[in-house]
Enzyme design. Structure first.
Site, PDB file in Angstrom:
ATOM      1  N   LYS A 108      18.956 -10.141  70.363  1.00 13.37           N
ATOM      2  CA  LYS A 108      18.077 -11.697  69.835  1.00 13.37           C
ATOM      3  C   LYS A 108      17.263 -11.544  71.143  1.00 13.37           C
ATOM      4  O   LYS A 108      18.012 -11.976  72.268  1.00 13.37           O
ATOM      5  CB  LYS A 108      19.338 -12.156  69.904  1.00 13.37           C
ATOM      6  CG  LYS A 108      19.601 -12.599  68.181  1.00 13.37           C
ATOM      7  CD  LYS A 108      21.030 -13.919  68.529  1.00 13.37           C
ATOM      8  CE  LYS A 108      21.693 -13.497  66.601  1.00 13.37           C
ATOM      9  NZ  LYS A 108      22.764 -15.356  66.683  1.00 13.37           N
ATOM     10  N   HIS A 111      18.421 -17.269  73.696  1.00  9.38           N
ATOM     11  CA  HIS A 111      17.951 -18.788  73.168  1.00  9.38           C
ATOM     12  C   HIS A 111      17.723 -20.127  74.010  1.00  9.38           C
ATOM     13  O   HIS A 111      18.720 -19.341  74.963  1.00  9.38           O
ATOM     14  CB  HIS A 111      19.421 -18.352  72.314  1.00  9.38           C
ATOM     15  CG  HIS A 111      18.412 -19.776  70.940  1.00  9.38           C
ATOM     16  ND1 HIS A 111      19.289 -21.557  71.242  1.00  9.38           N
ATOM     17  CD2 HIS A 111      17.766 -20.345  70.021  1.00  9.38           C
ATOM     18  CE1 HIS A 111      18.881 -22.135  70.559  1.00  9.38           C
ATOM     19  NE2 HIS A 111      17.705 -21.950  69.705  1.00  9.38           N
ATOM     20  N   HIS A 114      21.481 -21.155  75.801  1.00 13.85           N
ATOM     21  CA  HIS A 114      22.328 -19.885  76.657  1.00 13.85           C
ATOM     22  C   HIS A 114      21.950 -20.622  77.864  1.00 13.85           C
ATOM     23  O   HIS A 114      22.502 -20.646  78.846  1.00 13.85           O
ATOM     24  CB  HIS A 114      22.135 -18.563  76.373  1.00 13.85           C
ATOM     25  CG  HIS A 114      23.106 -18.198  75.371  1.00 13.85           C
ATOM     26  ND1 HIS A 114      24.599 -18.257  75.266  1.00 13.85           N
ATOM     27  CD2 HIS A 114      22.411 -17.714  73.705  1.00 13.85           C
ATOM     28  CE1 HIS A 114      25.024 -17.366  74.044  1.00 13.85           C
ATOM     29  NE2 HIS A 114      23.506 -17.477  72.866  1.00 13.85           N
TER      30      HIS A 114
END
Length: 545
Positions: A108, A111, A114
């Site tokens: 991924k 994001h 985080h």
């Protein structure tokens, strides 16, 4: 401690009522007690006058002596250690500290959610290191679990090796993230819709994950490719943030050891079987199965908690840490509570040295393009907004690399906005307030530091904030107790405000040479204190802006 005023007689005060317990009689006239106590206190070359009034004892400190002592480290090569070498820290227990933070999921894009774990964990690691601990910085990647069964099964049927090479995380995003965020196109849309109505697809995901756990070469090769791609791209983000790790670990490192954990739980009589056929550990006080933690699925595959148990045991064996700190959001408080309970039940007394530092959520984080998803977007937006602000400011100096300065200052603004309050509190993200040059912002910290670094420092007029210097010891000591960055942030902001108001106090220009040099040394000391504090927070000081 307060700013020193010309008519101020006392530097420190003590409320007599605060001394009542164990020192003064519990009854009687407070003023009489205050005066009696004041007469018993002796003056010396440090405290030159003691007086009592209205239940308060005033202590007047020899300001000349204090100023001399404060100036001693500067000019003697100790500037970079000022505030970090107090005997107060001798009371702190030091040793090896392992800090696990950031911990994004592979396959991924990074994001924005985080961000808090990354910068908070970095602060804790910096703080512990500055106080004399040997620190191990660990990024524990989410690189295992059933989600890779779904990703692997989907990629095998609909993935494109060519697209994976061209734009790896974007393609994996299309494969994986739609399941979580209900948007994106291409591969994963098809996988998810079919999986909802197709038991065969669900079974394919379970089969792929089982292949991973059984180390079948094709599944492992595909998984390794996903992992390597992700780590490489994450490192670019960490470099922008000024964050580094000593160890990149992950759940995958402990999937074999998780089976050993199951055997240990079984041999100790801690593993039970639920009505659903799952493996559980009973954590209820009365052992009546009212509070259980699931550690094994009914099909025999492990869970996140199982691998966390194995990881903790392995880290203790490998690194012999004295304390281990996990930095995650507050939704995982129960998870870590169960983790520590299970470790203790297994006979690992060192689990008392494990600690979870939790934090709240960021609300309203948006860019001009809309809702923020990726951290890269946040950093780009912060840099662009800061560059625009700098270009419109009349005080901005000519810079060799304005984009680099804007990046550092923008990240400073992100960090200070995040760190001003208690970590567990949610807070509302505000671009305009965050990037203000005045007020309690990271921009203000950077501006003040840059101002102190200017070559024309001799034209700056004053210092009135030297009294705050000893507080750096107390601030770092307090931060070491609760691991909250707000203490250091508030201290540095207060210091900057006092620097800004120093023009009204003690002029450098026109003062006798000895006085001017002493005040310039204070500027140098202030610059060091501010820079040291910023670095502990994870902020790179800029010298010009």
């Amino acid at each position: 401690a307060v700013p020193v005023l010309k008519k101020q007689l006392s530097l420190f005060v003590s409320l007599t009522a605060n001394l009542a317990s164990g020192i003064l009689p519990s009854s009687g006239d407070v003023q009489v007690q205050t005066e009696n106590l004041a007469t018993q206190l002796k003056q010396d070359n440090v405290v030159e006058h003691i007086s009592a009034a209205r239940g308060i004892i005033n202590f007047k400190v020899n300001r000349k002596l204090l100023a001399q002592k404060l100036l001693e480290p500067f000019g003697n090569g100790e500037d970079d250690k000022f505030g970090l070498n107090s005997e107060l820290f001798n009371t702190l227990t030091t040793g090896t500290t392992l800090v696990e933070y950031s911990s994004p999921n592979i396959a991924k894009k990074f994001h924005a959610g985080h961000l808090r774990s990354t910068i908070i964990g970095n602060f804790i690691a910096n703080l512990k290191q500055s106080l004399g601990n040997d620190v191990i910085r660990m990024n524990y990647l989410g690189d295992w679990g059933m989600q890779f069964g779904l990703l692997g099964a989907g990629f095998e049927q609909f993935g494109s090796p060519e697209k994976l090479k061209q734009n790896p995380l974007q393609h994996l995003f299309e494969v994986m993230v739609f399941f979580l965020f209900s948007f994106a196109l291409q591969v994963y849309v098809r996988v998810n819709k079919e999986a909802e109505n197709n038991e065969n697809m669900k079974q394919a995901a379970r089969d792929f994950f089982r292949q991973l756990e059984q180390h079948e070469s094709h599944a492992v090769s595909l998984w390794q490719q996903f992992r390597d791609i992700t780590v490489k791209e994450y490192q670019d983000i960490y470099e922008r943030l000024g964050v580094h790790f000593d160890v990149y670990s992950g759940e995958s490192f402990h999937q074999d050891q998780a089976q050993q954990v199951m055997q240990q739980l079984q041999s100790r009589g801690l593993l039970k079987t639920s009505e659903k056929g799952t493996g559980v550990v009973d954590l209820s006080p009365n052992r009546d199965m009212t509070n259980v933690c699931t550690v094994l699925r009914s099909d025999g595959t492990t869970l996140y908690i199982t691998r966390d148990i194995a990881a903790a045991i392995n880290r203790k064996e490998k690194y012999s840490f004295d304390e281990m700190i996990y930095v995650t959001d507050k939704s995982q408080e129960n998870h870590f509570s169960q983790l520590f309970q299970i470790l203790l039940a297994m006979g690992h007394s060192w689990a008392d040295g494990c600690r979870h530092v939790s934090f709240g959520l960021v609300q309203g984080m948006k860019t001009r393009a809309g809702e923020v998803v990726f951290l890269e977007d946040v950093l780009d937006e912060a840099r662009a907004r800061m560059l625009n602000n700098m270009s419109q400011s009349n005080t901005t100096k000519e810079l060799e690399n304005p984009e680099d300065t804007a990046e550092k200052v923008g990240i400073s603004a992100l960090i200070i906005q995040d760190f001003k309050g208690p970590l567990q509190s949610d807070y509302k993200f505000d671009w305009d307030r965050m990037l203000q040059a005045q007020g309690d912002t990271g921009v203000f910290l950077q501006y003040t530091h840059a101002r102190l670094c200017r070559s024309e420092i001799s034209s700056i007029d004053t210092f009135s904030f030297w009294i705050l210097y000893p507080l750096i010891y107390s601030v770092l000591y307090q931060s070491a107790q609760d691991l909250q960055p707000k203490h250091l942030v508030n201290f540095l902001l207060k210091l900057c405000h006092l620097i800004a108001s120093a023009h009204r106090e003690l002029p450098v220009k026109g003062s006798p040479e000895a006085v001017a040099q002493a005040r310039l040394r204070l500027f140098s000391g202030a610059c060091s204190v501010l820079a040291n504090g910023m670095r502990i927070l994870g902020i790179t000081p800029v010298n010009k802006m």
